[in-house]
Scaffold this active site. Structure first.
Site, PDB file in Angstrom:
ATOM      1  N   ARG A   1      26.848  62.210  30.889  1.00 46.42           N
ATOM      2  CA  ARG A   1      26.156  62.556  32.121  1.00 46.42           C
ATOM      3  C   ARG A   1      26.004  64.078  32.255  1.00 46.42           C
ATOM      4  NH1 ARG A   1      27.667  63.870  37.146  1.00 46.42           N
ATOM      5  NH2 ARG A   1      26.167  63.371  38.751  1.00 46.42           N
TER       6      ARG A   1
ATOM      7  N   CYS B   1      80.329  52.268  34.732  1.00 44.38           N
ATOM      8  CA  CYS B   1      79.382  51.615  35.649  1.00 44.38           C
ATOM      9  C   CYS B   1      79.584  52.175  37.057  1.00 44.38           C
ATOM     10  CB  CYS B   1      79.625  50.112  35.636  1.00 44.38           C
ATOM     11  SG  CYS B   1      78.744  49.239  36.936  1.00 44.38           S
TER      12      CYS B   1
ATOM     13  N   LYS C   1      25.342  47.919  45.637  1.00 39.94           N
ATOM     14  CA  LYS C   1      23.967  48.371  45.451  1.00 39.94           C
ATOM     15  C   LYS C   1      23.036  47.391  46.149  1.00 39.94           C
ATOM     16  CE  LYS C   1      25.201  50.535  41.143  1.00 39.94           C
ATOM     17  NZ  LYS C   1      25.212  50.567  39.701  1.00 39.94           N
TER      18      LYS C   1
ATOM     19  N   ALA D   1      36.914  34.336   9.603  1.00 43.99           N
ATOM     20  CA  ALA D   1      35.571  33.889   9.214  1.00 43.99           C
ATOM     21  C   ALA D   1      34.571  35.027   9.444  1.00 43.99           C
ATOM     22  CB  ALA D   1      35.181  32.660  10.013  1.00 43.99           C
ATOM     23  N   TYR D   2      34.807  35.771  10.554  1.00 48.71           N
ATOM     24  CA  TYR D   2      33.957  36.928  10.833  1.00 48.71           C
ATOM     25  C   TYR D   2      34.141  37.985   9.731  1.00 48.71           C
ATOM     26  CZ  TYR D   2      32.184  41.096  13.176  1.00 48.71           C
ATOM     27  OH  TYR D   2      31.501  42.240  13.472  1.00 48.71           O
ATOM     28  N   ASP D   3      35.405  38.246   9.393  1.00 45.57           N
ATOM     29  CA  ASP D   3      35.685  39.235   8.352  1.00 45.57           C
ATOM     30  C   ASP D   3      34.988  38.867   7.046  1.00 45.57           C
ATOM     31  OD1 ASP D   3      37.251  40.549  10.103  1.00 45.57           O
ATOM     32  OD2 ASP D   3      39.156  39.751   9.348  1.00 45.57           O
TER      33      ASP D   3
ATOM     34  N   LEU E   1      27.514  58.895  42.911  1.00 46.13           N
ATOM     35  CA  LEU E   1      27.517  57.996  44.069  1.00 46.13           C
ATOM     36  C   LEU E   1      28.162  58.676  45.260  1.00 46.13           C
ATOM     37  CD1 LEU E   1      28.774  54.787  42.242  1.00 46.13           C
ATOM     38  CD2 LEU E   1      26.495  55.099  43.221  1.00 46.13           C
TER      39      LEU E   1
ATOM     40  N   ASP F   1      36.656  53.735  36.111  1.00 45.51           N
ATOM     41  CA  ASP F   1      37.070  55.128  36.108  1.00 45.51           C
ATOM     42  C   ASP F   1      36.995  55.646  34.677  1.00 45.51           C
ATOM     43  OD1 ASP F   1      37.912  57.462  37.110  1.00 45.51           O
ATOM     44  OD2 ASP F   1      40.007  56.870  37.377  1.00 45.51           O
TER      45      ASP F   1
ATOM     46  N   GLU G   1      29.337  52.959  31.894  1.00 40.88           N
ATOM     47  CA  GLU G   1      30.573  53.737  31.879  1.00 40.88           C
ATOM     48  C   GLU G   1      31.345  53.450  30.601  1.00 40.88           C
ATOM     49  OE1 GLU G   1      30.713  55.375  34.769  1.00 40.88           O
ATOM     50  OE2 GLU G   1      32.762  56.125  35.015  1.00 40.88           O
TER      51      GLU G   1
ATOM     52  N   LYS H   1      35.777  53.627  47.830  1.00 38.77           N
ATOM     53  CA  LYS H   1      36.897  54.069  46.992  1.00 38.77           C
ATOM     54  C   LYS H   1      38.213  53.462  47.485  1.00 38.77           C
ATOM     55  CE  LYS H   1      36.855  57.443  44.429  1.00 38.77           C
ATOM     56  NZ  LYS H   1      36.181  58.632  43.903  1.00 38.77           N
TER      57      LYS H   1
HETATM   58  C1  9MJ Z   1      30.878  52.731  37.973  1.00 43.78           C
HETATM   59  N1  9MJ Z   1      31.410  53.929  37.791  1.00 43.78           N
HETATM   60  O1  9MJ Z   1      31.501  51.713  37.699  1.00 43.78           O
HETATM   61  C2  9MJ Z   1      27.576  53.248  39.118  1.00 43.78           C
HETATM   62  N2  9MJ Z   1      29.545  52.670  38.476  1.00 43.78           N
HETATM   63  O2  9MJ Z   1      25.303  53.519  39.820  1.00 43.78           O
HETATM   64  C3  9MJ Z   1      28.838  51.541  38.777  1.00 43.78           C
HETATM   65  N3  9MJ Z   1      28.742  53.723  38.692  1.00 43.78           N
HETATM   66  C4  9MJ Z   1      26.441  54.052  39.433  1.00 43.78           C
HETATM   67  N4  9MJ Z   1      27.632  51.904  39.173  1.00 43.78           N
HETATM   68  C5  9MJ Z   1      24.454  54.542  40.046  1.00 43.78           C
HETATM   69  N5  9MJ Z   1      29.338  50.283  38.665  1.00 43.78           N
HETATM   70  C6  9MJ Z   1      25.083  55.708  39.786  1.00 43.78           C
HETATM   71  C7  9MJ Z   1      26.371  55.386  39.377  1.00 43.78           C
END
Ligand code: 9MJ
Length: 739
Positions: free
Chosen positions: A137, A407, A289, A35-37, A83, A118, A174, A313
């Site tokens: 960045r 085997c 945060k 339907a979207y298509d 960070l 990542d 990201e 980490k």
């Molecule tokens: C990542 N890489 O998932 C920040 N980040 O906030 C998240 N990086 C970030 N926040 C401020 N969830 C600088 C980087």
């Protein structure tokens, strides 16, 4: 007329954007793909007819730009920060302490937590709601203008939805590549003979830095938003701003959670660590945060990182080590798995000295040799694997890996089925390795759950030929058991009790315990639910499981008529025609169930070839169906099943009241910490005919939420799905059962 067309175009764009948002951002589509298509094609057609109506922010304009010669530089007006990292609880506690000292508060500070993706950080600028620029960045001050590539990412809105957004809005987030997309991309690269990528992060970086946006558009990139730069304050908290961003069409992490103090943050770390491998994409930690934006402002920055945020980490999942040797393990179905013996190395906190190489094709593809330096990866409880070789570090005297002809356990010939990646020992249950594995599987927790029957004991029982198949377990005597090494009379007696207890089982467990190739726990349960009795499952024919579509039958008919086959030739001996790529030996078997000879087959008009399917099992592919039917046709398996039943294995008769139960057919999602394991609730709900799904969507009927329920609860509220606690769930099941 022109006015009407302009309105129709605008209306189509709005509809498409809404559905796009539901699909890519909320993961919760309202309409089926076709339907979207259809809407998309309608817009394309109008834009082709009236090119003057094409606008840069039209959903049709994601791709189409010409390749660039080079990326332009972008200076970030506000630098893009990185960070600070911590690696353990005390590191986080020190961060929390610093935050509170700077804010001059003694009470706990509220944080927002999200997984740390990542990928690559990007900044997106929206002016009057239109995406005008996307930049990497870079070094934090200057990045590259990757607007054309970012526009091809489906979850990036080309214009903001809803209302209330500021005229100038810069958001940060990201760009990443989900693991499944990464695997597919590498597969495609391999087929094309192009370079493959070492990991999803490299693949995302390589894709974002493509000069040809047409190439970037083919790459399965995604992105999530976690930051913003605005002149005006949009809300009081980071959490509230992110909810606003989501309402404007910008995807945010479904795991975004507000936490009331540092202890809750540590619980979050543990939860995400446990969930890490189930996510569709790689994460390397979690980010915390400070939630209140005034507090963030007061805390400010140091060098290149904010004082109000920290990355906790996780330990690395990949390490480098040396392959010392390669040996072969024989599994339950005889499959030979090559295993690399490694120089021991600590991966994600655990010592690793073996890693799987999967099969010979994988060894050839990765070109792994004894003596190579390799990257090993360990994810959660999964067996560590060799990811790739570091070719620069290959010494001159490496030794290629060869498949043994016999085997390593029983000496029977090793056979390789054409078209199958695995090599198998042909010894069957006369191979001690296969026998041991079959019995381990039979006794395992999700099968018959025979307590006290450990691997060492199974090894002894098989080595001394006391147990040749699972049925033999039930005729073991106290004396025999007590006479074994490291078995006293007491443990022998308690094993006999376990064996007696294990005889009371369920049909689903029994089917799983049999070890039917390819049939896992879920499929076994589904077979039990759908067919109710062992006899019904045993008598299944391929045609009950796979409906061969009439159009397929028609094509087969054409090919075989054209081949002018002798009418007396048995159908079972026909070979799948190479020109019909979907046609497998299983389809020939399917026809052979109904037609003896080619003469019988060709005498019947195609429309009558195949009976209407009586049943189909969801999620069962053709090959699995064939394995299931073959398993029950084999005399050896029939004998084992008969002996097990004679030994007294029983299970409850199927509950026939399922249809009548009000939760029958409802979809439940379980979330948070429940007092009983989810497994227990799943079995219970399934027993009442309900389904248990893993993600909340508009199709969910109830969400059952325990303690610390996170994003699923949030999503349930967004979608107004009824939420039950455990007590309410049990009431629902009880009340309805009584009525
Ligand atoms: C990542 N890489 O998932 C920040 N980040 O906030 C998240 N990086 C970030 N926040 C401020 N969830 C600088 C980087």
């Amino acid at each position: 007329m022109k006015h009407e067309v302009t309105e129709r175009v605008a209306d189509l764009r709005t509809q498409i954007e809404q559905h796009h948002y539901r699909y890519y951002v909320l993961d919760d589509p309202l309409i089926p793909d076709h339907a979207y298509d259809h809407l998309f094609q309608a817009l394309l057609a109008l834009e082709a007819q009236y090119p003057e109506l094409v606008a840069a922010d039209s959903p049709t304009q994601r791709v189409g730009a010409q390749p660039l010669a080079a990326f332009a530089q972008v200076v970030h007006t506000i630098p893009m920060l990185s960070l600070e990292n911590v690696f353990d609880t005390s590191g986080f506690a020190a961060f929390d302490q610093r935050v509170r000292e700077r804010l001059g508060v003694s009470e706990p500070v509220c944080y927002v937590a999200e997984p740390k993706l990542d990928g690559l950080a990007v900044s997106l600028r929206y002016e009057q709601g239109q995406l005008v620029q996307a930049a990497t960045r870079g070094d934090g001050r200057r990045g590259e203008d990757v607007t054309l590539n970012v526009r091809t990412i489906p979850s990036v809105p080309l214009r903001l939805l809803g209302s209330g957004w500021p005229e100038q809005l810069e958001v940060r987030g990201e760009v990443f590549m989900p693991r499944a997309g990464f695997e597919q991309l590498n597969e495609r690269q391999r087929t094309l003979g192009d370079k493959t990528f070492a990991n999803p992060r490299n693949a995302a970086a390589g894709s974002l830095r493509q000069l040809d946006p047409g190439v970037a558009a083919q790459r399965p990139l995604d992105w999530l938003c976690y930051g913003f730069v605005t002149d005006t304050r949009l809300a009081e908290t980071y959490f509230a701003v992110l909810q606003l961003l989501l309402s404007w069409g910008l995807p945010i992490s479904p795991w975004l959670t507000q936490l009331s103090d540092a202890t809750a943050c540590q619980m979050y770390v543990e939860q995400m660590r446990a969930r890490r491998d189930q996510l569709a994409y790689d994460i390397d930690g979690v980010v915390f945060k400070v939630d209140r934006l005034v507090d963030q402002q007061r805390l400010g920055f140091v060098a290149r990182a904010p004082r109000w945020a920290i990355a906790h980490k996780f330990p690395a999942q990949e390490e480098i080590t040396l392959v010392e040797a390669v040996s072969f393990q024989v599994g339950r179905t005889g499959a030979l798995t090559p295993v690399a013996q490694l120089q021991p190395v600590t991966v994600a906190g655990v010592q690793v000295s073996h890693a799987t190489l999967h099969n010979m094709d994988e060894i050839a593809r990765k070109d792994v040799r004894v003596g190579d330096t390799v990257v090993v990866r360990r994810a959660g409880d999964v067996i560590p694997e060799v990811v790739r070789v570091l070719p620069q570090q290959r010494p001159a005297d490496t030794v290629p890996v060869v498949l043994p002809v016999a085997c390593p356990v029983c000496g029977a010939a090793v056979l390789r089925v054409p078209d199958e990646a695995v090599a198998r020992c042909s010894g069957g249950l006369s191979c001690a390795a296969q026998r041991k594995q079959a019995i381990r599987h039979f006794a395992s927790r999700k099968a018959l759950d025979i307590r006290g029957l450990g691997n060492k004991l199974i090894d002894q029982l098989v080595a001394q030929d006391l147990v040749r198949d699972p049925a033999d377990l039930f005729s073991l005597s106290l004396e025999t058991l007590a006479g074994l090494e490291r078995m006293g009379a007491k443990s022998a007696a308690s094993l006999l009790v376990s064996l007696a207890q294990a005889k009371q089982t369920t049909l689903g467990r029994f089917l799983f315990a049999l070890g039917i190739p390819g049939t896992g726990e879920t499929m076994a349960q589904q077979l039990a639910d759908q067919f109710g009795t062992l006899e019904a499952v045993q008598q299944l024919r391929l045609s009950d499981l796979i409906p061969l579509k009439l159009s397929q039958a028609g094509k087969l008919h054409q090919v075989w008529v054209a081949a002018a086959l002798p009418p007396e030739q048995p159908v079972a001996e026909l070979v799948p025609p190479a020109e019909l790529s979907w046609c497998l030996p299983v389809h020939v078997r399917l026809l052979a169930e109904q037609f003896c000879t080619v003469g019988d087959l060709l005498a019947v008009p195609p429309a009558e070839w195949v009976n209407e399917p009586t049943c189909q099992v969801a999620g069962m592919g053709d090959n699995l169906a064939a394995k299931l039917v073959t398993f029950f046709q084999q005399a050896r398996n029939q004998t084992v099943i008969m002996r097990l039943r004679q030994a007294g294995l029983v299970w409850p008769a199927p509950v026939r009241s399922k249809q009548a139960h009000p939760v029958s057919g409802c979809t439940f999602v379980l979330t948070g910490t429940l007092t009983q394991s989810r497994h227990v609730y799943r079995e219970l709900l399934q027993a009442y005919g309900a389904k248990v799904a893993s993600a909340v969507s508009a199709q969910t009927d109830y969400v059952v939420a325990g303690e610390v329920a996170g994003s699923k609860l949030m999503k349930a509220r967004q979608l107004a799905v009824p939420v039950l606690d455990e007590a309410a769930l049990l009431r629902l099941l009880d009340e309805s059962a009584a009525s």
